[in-house]
Structures are given as C-alpha cells and as structure tokens.
Scaffold this motif. Structure first.
Motif, PDB file in Angstrom:
ATOM      1  N   GLY A 129       0.737  -1.254   0.000  1.00  0.00           N
ATOM      2  CA  GLY A 129       0.000   0.000   0.000  1.00  0.00           C
ATOM      3  C   GLY A 129       0.761   1.294   0.000  1.00  0.00           C
ATOM      4  O   GLY A 129       0.189   2.278   0.440  1.00  0.00           O
ATOM      5  N   CYS A 130       1.962   1.374  -0.416  1.00  0.00           N
ATOM      6  CA  CYS A 130       2.674   2.652  -0.429  1.00  0.00           C
ATOM      7  C   CYS A 130       3.458   2.770  -1.739  1.00  0.00           C
ATOM      8  O   CYS A 130       4.195   1.858  -2.110  1.00  0.00           O
ATOM      9  N   SER A 131       3.307   3.903  -2.392  1.00  0.00           N
ATOM     10  CA  SER A 131       3.994   4.098  -3.673  1.00  0.00           C
ATOM     11  C   SER A 131       5.495   4.244  -3.522  1.00  0.00           C
ATOM     12  O   SER A 131       6.228   4.111  -4.503  1.00  0.00           O
ATOM     13  N   ALA A 132       5.976   4.499  -2.321  1.00  0.00           N
ATOM     14  CA  ALA A 132       7.423   4.647  -2.124  1.00  0.00           C
ATOM     15  C   ALA A 132       8.140   3.306  -1.984  1.00  0.00           C
ATOM     16  O   ALA A 132       9.362   3.248  -2.109  1.00  0.00           O
ATOM     17  N   LEU A 133       7.384   2.223  -1.725  1.00  0.00           N
ATOM     18  CA  LEU A 133       8.026   0.913  -1.665  1.00  0.00           C
ATOM     19  C   LEU A 133       8.580   0.575  -3.048  1.00  0.00           C
ATOM     20  O   LEU A 133       7.880   0.680  -4.042  1.00  0.00           O
ATOM     21  N   ARG A 134       9.815   0.158  -3.091  1.00  0.00           N
ATOM     22  CA  ARG A 134      10.475  -0.117  -4.376  1.00  0.00           C
ATOM     23  C   ARG A 134      10.182  -1.555  -4.815  1.00  0.00           C
ATOM     24  O   ARG A 134      10.987  -2.448  -4.632  1.00  0.00           O
ATOM     25  N   VAL A 135       9.007  -1.737  -5.400  1.00  0.00           N
ATOM     26  CA  VAL A 135       8.570  -3.081  -5.763  1.00  0.00           C
ATOM     27  C   VAL A 135       8.398  -3.282  -7.268  1.00  0.00           C
ATOM     28  O   VAL A 135       8.287  -4.427  -7.713  1.00  0.00           O
ATOM     29  N   CYS A 136       8.378  -2.229  -8.025  1.00  0.00           N
ATOM     30  CA  CYS A 136       8.196  -2.383  -9.474  1.00  0.00           C
ATOM     31  C   CYS A 136       9.529  -2.444 -10.199  1.00  0.00           C
ATOM     32  O   CYS A 136       9.753  -1.766 -11.196  1.00  0.00           O
ATOM     33  N   VAL A 137      10.398  -3.269  -9.673  1.00  0.00           N
ATOM     34  CA  VAL A 137      11.650  -3.565 -10.364  1.00  0.00           C
ATOM     35  C   VAL A 137      11.420  -4.864 -11.130  1.00  0.00           C
ATOM     36  O   VAL A 137      10.625  -5.704 -10.703  1.00  0.00           O
ATOM     37  N   PRO A 138      12.063  -5.017 -12.274  1.00  0.00           N
ATOM     38  CA  PRO A 138      11.790  -6.188 -13.112  1.00  0.00           C
ATOM     39  C   PRO A 138      11.854  -7.507 -12.348  1.00  0.00           C
ATOM     40  O   PRO A 138      12.833  -7.798 -11.664  1.00  0.00           O
ATOM     41  N   GLY A 139      10.770  -8.253 -12.427  1.00  0.00           N
ATOM     42  CA  GLY A 139      10.709  -9.590 -11.874  1.00  0.00           C
ATOM     43  C   GLY A 139      10.303  -9.687 -10.413  1.00  0.00           C
ATOM     44  O   GLY A 139       9.952 -10.771  -9.951  1.00  0.00           O
ATOM     45  N   PHE A 140      10.364  -8.595  -9.661  1.00  0.00           N
ATOM     46  CA  PHE A 140      10.111  -8.699  -8.224  1.00  0.00           C
ATOM     47  C   PHE A 140       8.684  -9.159  -7.922  1.00  0.00           C
ATOM     48  O   PHE A 140       8.483 -10.059  -7.106  1.00  0.00           O
TER      49      PHE A 140
END
Length: 185
Positions: A129-140
């Motif tokens: 739930g937070c846009s600052a979490l770095r989760v949209c890296v390839p494959g994650f």
C-alpha cells in the motif's frame, strides 16, 4: 500565442497513496482541478481499489510501511465500498515517510508471508500500500507471487495502468492487474 498547462493538460494525478486516502477523493479532485480545471483526476488510492475490483479480489491482505493511524486509514479506504475486506494486515510502523523507500525486498517478502500466515481465510491478493516501496523492479512482483502463492497489487503498478491513455503497460506484472498483454493500452 503560448499554450498554458490548461490548454494541453487533460489528466492530473496525485502520486502518493497515503495522501490520496487521507485527503479523500473529493479533496484530491477539487485541489487538482484548481490547477487543471479541464483535467480528469486520479490518485493511487483509488487505483488500488480499481485493480482489486478489476481482478475480482474481495478478500485481501494489506502491507504498508505506515504508522498505525495511517495504516488503519488505508484499511478503511479499501473497505469503504463494501466489496473488499481486508482480512489480514501488517504495517511496518515507520515514523518517517522517507524511510519507506529504504525498505528492502526481503522485508517486503517477509511482510507478505506474515500477512498471508495470519489470515484466517485464503487471500485473493495482498496490497502493497505505499507508492514509495520499491517493488516495481523487473521480476520482483512475479517472484513474490511465486514465492508466496498470492496475487500482489501495488500502488505503483496500478498507478501506471490506471493512466493507460498516457502510458501503456510495459511489464507483465502491470498488465496482468488489468488483464491485458504487455504494451497494450
């Protein structure tokens, strides 16, 4: 004659999930339309709900970096329409917002697994739930879904897809949230 932003800006958005649900859609829309009165408005909190509804997810988990008060407001927002239930949630209790972008991937994986483990019912998805979490890296996201066995919905992934008329889905994770092929609007 020079063009002004109101002449060419047709979409305005708020790119902070917690600010989106804390202010609420009425205030977000009103404030954005002061700057761009002819623009369509959108925000990351409503994007989460749109993704869950599009995917048919009604029983979800929630992981946030927020303190209790903000985390609980995220739960309320997700449940506000009556069609989504947050069955389990984990918040990291970070007291400074700038720390959210410093959360490492293993902490996110552990939090998703903990959310799934404490749920008394199977989850359709876990919302990060937070846009600052770095989760949209390839494959994650794909790896996280494989590891945990649950669908993952993120503010960032959803945000990119919600503004599809400007940006097309470029990753399988982003495209799957809205049942389209990568690169298609």
């Amino acid at each position: 004659m020079a063009l002004t932003p109101n002449d060419y800006c047709n979409v305005a958005g708020l790119a902070c999930t917690s600010m989106s649900f804390t202010l609420g859609p009425e205030i977000v829309d009103a404030e954005l339309q002061i700057a761009h009165p002819n623009a369509h408005t959108l925000d990351m909190a409503r994007s989460q709900l749109k993704a869950l509804r599009t995917m048919g997810c009604t029983n979800v988990g929630l992981v946030t970096p927020y303190i209790d008060l903000v985390h609980n407001n995220n739960v309320k927002m997700l449940e506000s329409g009556g069609d989504v239930t947050v069955a389990a949630s984990v918040n990291l209790g970070l007291v400074k917002s700038e720390w959210s972008s410093m959360v490492d991937q293993q902490t996110i994986i552990d939090a998703v697994q903990r959310t799934k483990a404490i749920s008394k019912t199977p989850l359709d998805a876990v919302v990060l739930g937070c846009s600052a979490l770095r989760v949209c890296v390839p494959g994650f996201i794909t790896d996280l879904e494989s590891t945990t066995g649950v669908n993952i919905v993120t503010s960032t992934q959803v945000w990119r897809r919600t503004k599809a008329w400007l940006v097309t889905a470029t990753t399988p994770e982003c495209a799957r949230a809205f049942h389209c092929a990568p690169g298609l609007p």
